[in-house]
Design a protein around this motif. Structure first.
Motif, PDB file in Angstrom:
ATOM      1  N   UNK A 100       5.435   0.824  -7.198  1.00 19.32           N
ATOM      2  CA  UNK A 100       6.744   0.540  -7.791  1.00 19.32           C
ATOM      3  C   UNK A 100       6.910  -0.966  -7.958  1.00 19.32           C
ATOM      4  N   UNK A 101       7.214  -1.370  -9.176  1.00 18.19           N
ATOM      5  CA  UNK A 101       7.479  -2.779  -9.496  1.00 18.19           C
ATOM      6  C   UNK A 101       8.815  -2.834 -10.222  1.00 18.19           C
ATOM      7  N   UNK A 156      -1.735  -0.242 -10.705  1.00  9.68           N
ATOM      8  CA  UNK A 156      -2.248  -1.601 -10.607  1.00  9.68           C
ATOM      9  C   UNK A 156      -3.750  -1.617 -10.382  1.00  9.68           C
ATOM     10  N   UNK A 157      -4.213  -0.686  -9.574  1.00 11.56           N
ATOM     11  CA  UNK A 157      -5.621  -0.641  -9.224  1.00 11.56           C
ATOM     12  C   UNK A 157      -6.038   0.812  -9.058  1.00 11.56           C
TER      13      UNK A 157
END
Length: 81
Positions: free
Chosen positions: A17-18, A25-26
């Motif tokens: 969560x951003x 992300x990865x």
């Protein structure tokens, strides 16, 4: 049914969560995933359709069991009957 096969699509990614969104992300690969699928048919072959590599499997009481060596975000496995 027409091609006498099942295509098992496996997907894995851990979103982070951003702010108000979730992003991947990865991508972290998973290894040696024991997989069990309940089937009514007599499975003849289990394989990776990209590489053509056969996967060892067992069929007992309607349960087809096989191991996926690596899942890197997405993997398809074909079960022919």
């Amino acid at each position: 049914a027409e091609k006498q096969r099942y295509c098992v699509n496996m997907v894995y990614a851990a979103p982070a969560k951003r702010g108000f969104v979730e992003i991947i992300d990865e991508i972290v690969p998973l290894y040696n995933i024991k997989t069990e699928i309940k089937v009514d048919e007599d499975i003849k072959r289990v394989y990776d359709p990209i590489s053509g590599k056969d996967l060892p499997f067992t069929l007992s009481n309607g349960i087809c069991t096989f191991t996926v060596d690596e899942l890197n975000c997405h993997k398809t496995v074909v079960l022919e009957y």
